[in-house]
Motif scaffolding. Structure first.
Motif, mmCIF file in Angstrom:
data_model
loop_
_atom_site.group_PDB
_atom_site.id
_atom_site.type_symbol
_atom_site.label_atom_id
_atom_site.label_comp_id
_atom_site.label_asym_id
_atom_site.label_seq_id
_atom_site.Cartn_x
_atom_site.Cartn_y
_atom_site.Cartn_z
ATOM 1 N N TRP A 128 24.132 -89.666 -59.094
ATOM 2 C CA TRP A 128 23.631 -88.821 -60.246
ATOM 3 C C TRP A 128 23.514 -89.613 -61.173
ATOM 4 N N GLU A 129 21.966 -89.583 -61.591
ATOM 5 C CA GLU A 129 21.622 -89.576 -62.674
ATOM 6 C C GLU A 129 21.194 -88.658 -63.800
ATOM 7 N N VAL A 130 21.951 -89.041 -64.404
ATOM 8 C CA VAL A 130 21.321 -86.937 -65.354
ATOM 9 C C VAL A 130 20.158 -87.050 -66.797
ATOM 10 N N SER A 188 17.465 -88.876 -66.412
ATOM 11 C CA SER A 188 15.895 -87.827 -65.707
ATOM 12 C C SER A 188 15.695 -87.011 -64.425
ATOM 13 N N LYS A 189 17.051 -87.136 -63.626
ATOM 14 C CA LYS A 189 17.029 -85.957 -62.882
ATOM 15 C C LYS A 189 17.552 -85.134 -63.499
ATOM 16 N N ASN A 190 17.220 -83.478 -63.284
ATOM 17 C CA ASN A 190 18.187 -82.383 -63.461
ATOM 18 C C ASN A 190 18.113 -81.737 -62.028
ATOM 19 N N GLN A 191 19.482 -82.279 -61.625
ATOM 20 C CA GLN A 191 19.562 -82.211 -60.421
ATOM 21 C C GLN A 191 22.007 -82.109 -60.085
ATOM 22 N N ASP A 192 21.494 -81.103 -59.436
ATOM 23 C CA ASP A 192 23.287 -80.722 -59.576
ATOM 24 C C ASP A 192 24.026 -80.424 -58.763
ATOM 25 N N ALA A 193 22.799 -79.565 -57.966
ATOM 26 C CA ALA A 193 22.869 -78.432 -56.972
ATOM 27 C C ALA A 193 22.232 -78.603 -55.388
ATOM 28 N N LEU A 194 22.653 -78.576 -53.963
ATOM 29 C CA LEU A 194 21.704 -79.081 -53.233
ATOM 30 C C LEU A 194 22.383 -77.103 -52.439
ATOM 31 N N ARG A 244 29.774 -79.170 -60.910
ATOM 32 C CA ARG A 244 30.164 -78.541 -62.307
ATOM 33 C C ARG A 244 31.223 -79.965 -62.771
ATOM 34 N N ASP A 245 31.358 -79.809 -64.181
ATOM 35 C CA ASP A 245 33.006 -79.684 -64.913
ATOM 36 C C ASP A 245 33.751 -79.476 -65.217
ATOM 37 N N GLY A 246 34.238 -79.106 -66.197
ATOM 38 C CA GLY A 246 34.709 -78.562 -67.580
ATOM 39 C C GLY A 246 34.074 -78.766 -68.897
ATOM 40 N N SER A 247 32.899 -79.524 -69.236
ATOM 41 C CA SER A 247 31.755 -80.307 -69.515
ATOM 42 C C SER A 247 30.806 -79.483 -69.470
ATOM 43 N N TYR A 248 30.139 -78.926 -68.438
ATOM 44 C CA TYR A 248 29.344 -78.219 -68.440
ATOM 45 C C TYR A 248 28.311 -77.453 -69.544
ATOM 46 N N THR A 272 12.170 -76.956 -67.809
ATOM 47 C CA THR A 272 10.561 -77.100 -67.762
ATOM 48 C C THR A 272 10.199 -78.394 -68.439
ATOM 49 N N ASN A 273 9.710 -78.014 -69.953
ATOM 50 C CA ASN A 273 9.667 -79.660 -71.036
ATOM 51 C C ASN A 273 10.089 -80.311 -71.702
ATOM 52 N N PHE A 274 11.472 -79.456 -72.314
ATOM 53 C CA PHE A 274 12.157 -80.133 -72.483
ATOM 54 C C PHE A 274 13.537 -80.535 -72.015
ATOM 55 N N TYR A 275 13.341 -80.855 -70.693
ATOM 56 C CA TYR A 275 14.701 -81.165 -70.173
ATOM 57 C C TYR A 275 15.591 -82.297 -70.661
ATOM 58 N N ARG A 276 14.437 -83.715 -71.044
ATOM 59 C CA ARG A 276 14.629 -85.367 -71.734
ATOM 60 C C ARG A 276 15.404 -84.677 -72.803
ATOM 61 N N GLU A 277 14.920 -83.525 -73.786
ATOM 62 C CA GLU A 277 15.505 -83.495 -74.979
ATOM 63 C C GLU A 277 16.923 -82.800 -74.744
ATOM 64 N N LYS A 278 17.794 -82.271 -74.142
ATOM 65 C CA LYS A 278 18.737 -82.061 -73.673
ATOM 66 C C LYS A 278 19.751 -81.854 -72.279
ATOM 67 N N PRO A 279 19.212 -83.178 -72.102
ATOM 68 C CA PRO A 279 19.304 -83.228 -70.055
ATOM 69 C C PRO A 279 21.491 -82.901 -69.823
ATOM 70 N N LEU A 280 21.031 -82.598 -69.001
ATOM 71 C CA LEU A 280 22.595 -82.296 -68.280
ATOM 72 C C LEU A 280 24.360 -83.154 -68.059
ATOM 73 N N VAL A 281 24.769 -82.666 -68.976
ATOM 74 C CA VAL A 281 26.517 -83.709 -68.971
ATOM 75 C C VAL A 281 26.000 -84.413 -67.795
ATOM 76 N N GLU A 282 26.352 -84.792 -67.800
ATOM 77 C CA GLU A 282 27.263 -86.014 -66.618
ATOM 78 C C GLU A 282 28.650 -85.872 -66.734
ATOM 79 N N PRO A 283 29.161 -84.822 -65.363
ATOM 80 C CA PRO A 283 30.267 -84.832 -64.827
ATOM 81 C C PRO A 283 31.168 -85.171 -65.002
#
Length: 1016
Positions: free
Chosen positions: A532-534, A536-542, A556-560, A566-577
């Protein structure tokens, strides 16, 4: 430091005054209005000044006090430009004697004598990218001639008899447009006015200022001048209309820190405050309390429904504002309902959008059901065998409630669901904790509707005869193929474990392809190690699979929360489960212990989502949630795909029809729909254009998403006061309008300069989805309703996407037409600033409800291999077909997948004419991915896709070889075409005419191909 260069008396286009009002309405002290000038040169705001006849004489200058009442923090740092009305010349000799937030004192030279002069006091420069500007106010420059300035500026060292300069008069304040105007909500109160207000209301925790809905509250850290001058009020009276949702706007000013702020509404017709109550995006009751820091303004919006039979009556309501530990305050509302009913309002029309009636749509329950959309079939459940079935796929559960087997009956061509069964798993899925054995309760199934079945199972974990952990499993299968698992692990004793991991095993032959967790779409790697490296990486699925069977695993978890894309990922990245990532402090380091591994051995592919060593603490549950998407979602329809010929520009419908297109996409920033993601603002012009399309036999679709919202929407400012529920928190800045009116705490989005449209980024998942779905129903209703939508990336989840499909499908059904048409465009997001997320993997959950893909800017069509095309670009493994964009795409490779570029950027008319002449819209397509395809090429890097028609065969060849190759065609035994003449018909811009004798070699250049006819 060198002195600044003097400013020349440059000629500026003559400004024009167009309207004005009275003091106290727009500005507390002077008249207000709008004018016309070049605001990119001079800014959005000015004061009109008059130098009176007889005051000039020998006077070298005039002094003026501008009551600008500003919001910007340092007015002394911002340039002021003075221009003469008479000659349109800029005045060089200007000195700003004093500049505070309350007022500014200028001394300027009346270069044209008596008359009108303009003081532009907030000029700015548009920096940054053209579509993502970052505006900055122009810095103050010392431009006045030193001798002139020395003669006119007051000095403490000058003799007392220094003559007073004549004063110019301030006639009025003007803005470049009504939308740019600070009147009446953005002129701030003076310090003395604030002191009187506070002393008059000392001891009150908060003050309430009712405000007309036509004046949306903007400022948060400042009070509007007219509020402070007039004081708070406990009553509000206005006029309403029968059948409308009247919006009462209240400004709450906190004089001390407030917690637990709520609003109670007492009205015979009901009502609620949208800040604190409503219906969430899933249709459940929603409520929250507010916290307001001292010195802040909180806008509150109360929806008061006016009964349809209330014409000519008076509607009374009491709004009670409460905060924890504070004295409640009431606002008595009286609505005088117009005696004549408005039939359009009674029928549900929202009328003038400036009246904010559409805010009630935030609570719309529209399409919150489990009904089916085409082509999906009802979920069936065989309880004794723990087996569930949907279109072309089945899911068998083990006694744990987790999957024991996933089976697909999609054909290898992905054109139907009557193929042989393909099993994906070589072992049941399991959640494992070292040393813990599980006992399972019987599974309980519930049929929620034709589109959904749910089940529950309780697990008891035993170790050494004890039961240290329990797990509640809740599973959901939806008709399109989403399997959602919520696994809540509850330790009943504190327990140290080496890992909590999810284990999946696949038949190697069934999963040759992969995408996700850093793997671009294409061949599955033999092994994978991912953590996990949320940030910088919009990755949680394979996703793993083949063309006709596959599964995507998302962790996922309950905090998802859905991140920005697109251009705005780093403004609101994934919440680390918390569960899966398992971030721990290891000495001085803070690291995650969770990740995913993939290993291939002995015909099996093992995938393990591990969380690593941790202490499971008594009474602290963890949510090990995950979702599976079973692919393909639906059969592809190649003939239908070719018959839906897209034209991505709202040109003349007759011309579009003549070009051979059948579907028109109406983009934003065009005449029928100028404003991004709120086409209802120009619904009359849009309906007129759609009607023209329908008269010409064309389908018409509209650009409409929720990723951002135009500033032309009257709801934008109210929505910004909903505590970042609708709009994502961010650094602010961006376009100057946002800085002057939105203030802070937002993410600036797309700017379309041709229509001067500014946008703000939404959070994606919120009650805005309710508004959006309701607005689509409005756009689609009636004979001239839209036939679908064009999605430029998607900011909402599959639940919202299903609602969108239902609303549009039902509108088409009511009109008796086929539809809807929904296409999805995305730029390549496998980049650093987008978080290395493959677009097809990112949006896989929405693909069941989409009709075609358009992927997109920055995709590489020339140096990527066929497997990448198949998985990342074509959509075929997921039941879709697509088109190309970047550089027009590669037309030869595209035809192997049934793809072209999109008109009018690409002239598809020669290909469209070829399709029509050879009956491809009625043909049966057999792609190169089908191992039983009728035609193959003799070289492995030249791929062949065949269309079987009543007249013969059409074969598309495309090369991925590095060199020119000479290939022959190999026919299967049933093709019966080995002796037929093969032709390459002339297709303008695609290929020259050529015939080939049976068995003759066909020359294919690198990155190119041919369309061949056999038997015609």
């Amino acid at each position: 430091m060198p002195l600044p260069s003097p400013v020349s008396s440059a000629t500026i286009s003559p400004p024009v005054t167009t309207s004005h009002g009275k003091p106290g309405i727009g500005h507390p002290e002077v008249e207000g209005g709008t004018g016309t000038w070049d605001k990119l040169l001079l800014g959005n705001h000015r004061f009109v000044m008059e130098v009176h006849a007889g005051s000039t004489g020998a006077a070298p200058a005039h002094r003026v006090v501008l009551p600008w009442r500003r919001q910007d923090k340092d007015p002394s740092a911002v340039e002021v430009i003075v221009v003469s009305e008479k000659t349109a010349l800029r005045v060089r000799n200007v000195v700003v004697e004093q500049a505070t937030r309350e007022s500014g004192t200028l001394v300027f030279e009346a270069i044209d004598g008596a008359g009108i002069y303009f003081a532009y006091y907030l000029p700015y420069a548009m920096l940054g990218k053209p579509h993502y500007p970052q505006a900055q106010y122009l810095p103050r420059r010392l431009a006045a001639e030193p001798a002139w300035a020395a003669a006119v500026v007051r000095s403490a060292w000058a003799p007392e008899e220094q003559p007073e300069l004549p004063h110019a008069s301030v006639l009025r304040y003007e803005a470049a447009s009504e939308r740019d105007s600070f009147a009446p909500m953005n002129f701030t109160a003076r310090t003395d006015e604030l002191e009187r207000l506070r002393s008059g209301h000392a001891g009150e925790a908060f003050l309430v200022f009712p405000e007309d809905r036509l004046n949306p509250i903007s400022m948060r850290g400042d009070l509007p001048a007219h509020w402070v001058i007039n004081g708070p009020a406990g009553t509000f009276q206005a006029q309403g209309h029968a059948g409308e949702d009247y919006v009462v706007q209240l400004g709450l000013y906190a004089q001390e820190d407030l917690e637990g702020v709520t609003v109670e509404v007492r009205s015979p017709a009901g009502g609620h405050c949208i800040n604190t109550h409503g219906v969430d995006r899933h249709g459940a009751p929603w409520h929250r309390t507010l916290a307001v820091p001292a010195g802040e303004v909180q806008a509150l919006y109360v929806i008061l429904p006016v009964p349809k039979d209330a014409a000519g009556t008076t509607l009374s309501a009491v709004l009670t504002i409460e905060a924890a530990g504070c004295h409640a305050q009431n606002v008595a509302v009286t609505l005088d309902v117009a005696p004549e009913s408005d039939s359009t309002i009674l029928s549900g029309d929202f009328g003038d959008p400036r009246l904010l009636r559409r805010l009630a749509w935030l609570d719309s329950p529209m399409a919150q059901d489990t009904e089916l959309v085409a082509p999906f079939t009802a979920v069936t459940v065989d309880v004794p065998n723990r087996s569930l079935a949907i279109l072309g796929r089945s899911l068998r559960l083990s006694e744990s409630g987790l999957p024991a087997q996933v089976t697909s009956t999609f054909t290898a061509a992905v054109t139907s669901t009557d193929g042989p069964a393909v099993e994906l798993l070589d072992a049941p899925v399991s959640l494992e904790i070292d040393g813990v054995g599980w006992e399972f309760s019987p599974i309980e199934f519930t049929v929620d509707g034709p589109g959904r079945v749910t089940w529950r199972c309780h697990w008891a974990g035993r170790t050494d005869g004890k039961t240290p952990v329990a797990l509640e499993l809740n599973g959901v299968l939806d008709a399109e193929g989403a399997v959602t698992y919520a696994l809540r692990l509850t330790p009943e004793d504190t327990l140290d474990v080496n890992d909590v991991g999810l284990q999946l095993g696949f038949h190697e032959a069934a999963v040759p392809l992969a995408m996700g967790l850093g793997v671009p779409g294409g061949r599955r790697p033999e092994s994978l190690d991912w953590t996990w490296e949320v940030s910088s990486k919009n990755q949680d699925a394979l996703w793993l699979g083949g063309v006709n069977a596959g599964v995507q695993l998302a962790l996922r978890d309950g905090s998802y929360e859905r991140p920005l894309n697109t251009n705005f990922y780093r403004e609101k990245p994934l919440v680390e489960p918390v569960s899966w990532a398992n971030r721990q402090e290891d000495g001085s380091e803070n690291t995650v212990r969770g990740g995913v591994t993939l290993r291939t051995a002995e015909g099996s592919v093992a995938v393990r989502a591990f969380s690593g060593a941790r202490t499971l603490k008594e009474g602290e549950p963890l949510d090990f949630n995950f979702r599976l998407l079973l692919t393909p979602f639906k059969p592809i329809e190649p003939g239908k795909h070719l018959s839906k010929r897209y034209f991505h520009e709202p040109a003349n419908p007759a011309h579009i029809k003549a070009a051979g297109a059948t579907v028109v996409n109406v983009h934003h920033a065009t005449a029928p729909a100028p404003y991004i993601n709120d086409p209802l603002l120009t619904h009359e012009s849009l309906r007129e254009y759609v009607a023209g399309c329908h008269r010409n036999g064309l389908k018409a679709k509209i650009y409409n998403t929720v990723r951002e919202l135009t500033f032309h929407s009257p709801e934008l400012l109210p929505l910004l006061h909903l505590d970042h529920e609708i709009f994502s928190d961010g650094p602010g800045a961006g376009h100057i309008w946002l800085q002057e009116h939105a203030g802070r705490g937002y993410v600036s989005a797309w700017f379309a300069p041709n229509v001067e449209d500014i946008a703000v980024v939404t959070t994606g998942e919120s009650r805005w989805e309710n508004f959006y779905v309701r607005s689509l129903a409005e756009l689609a209703k009636g004979e001239d309703g839209i036939d679908g939508i064009y999605l430029d990336d998607i900011a909402y989840d599959r639940h919202a996407m299903a609602r969108v499909r239902k609303v549009l499908e039902r509108a088409c059904r009511e009109r008796g037409v086929e539809g809807p048409e929904i296409d999805l465009h995305s730029a390549n997001q496998f980049t650093a600033h987008d978080g290395y997320a493959s677009s097809a993997n990112l949006y896989m959950e929405q693909l069941p409800y989409v009709d075609r893909l358009w992927l997109g800017e920055y995709f590489d069509y020339d140096t990527t291999d066929p497997d990448y095309w198949l998985v990342e670009l074509s959509g075929i493994p997921f039941g879709l077909m697509g088109e190309m964009l970047e550089g027009g795409g590669n037309p030869w490779r595209g035809m192997v997948f049934g793809m072209t570029g999109r008109a009018p950027a690409v002239d598809n008319r020669p290909l469209w004419e070829f399709w029509a002449r050879h009956g491809l819209e009625q043909a049966h397509m057999r792609g190169f991915w089908d191992p039983h395809g009728p035609v193959t090429a003799s070289h492995p890097d030249v791929r062949a896709t065949t269309w079987l028609t009543d007249q013969g065969m059409v074969v598309a060849l495309a090369s991925w070889a590095e060199q020119t190759e000479h290939v022959t065609l190999d026919f299967d035994a049933g093709a019966a075409a080995t002796g037929a003449v093969t032709k390459a018909p002339a297709i303008h811009g695609f290929q020259s005419a050529r015939s080939y004798a049976p068995g003759e070699a066909i020359t294919i250049e690198p990155q190119r191909g041919l369309l061949l006819t056999i038997g015609y």
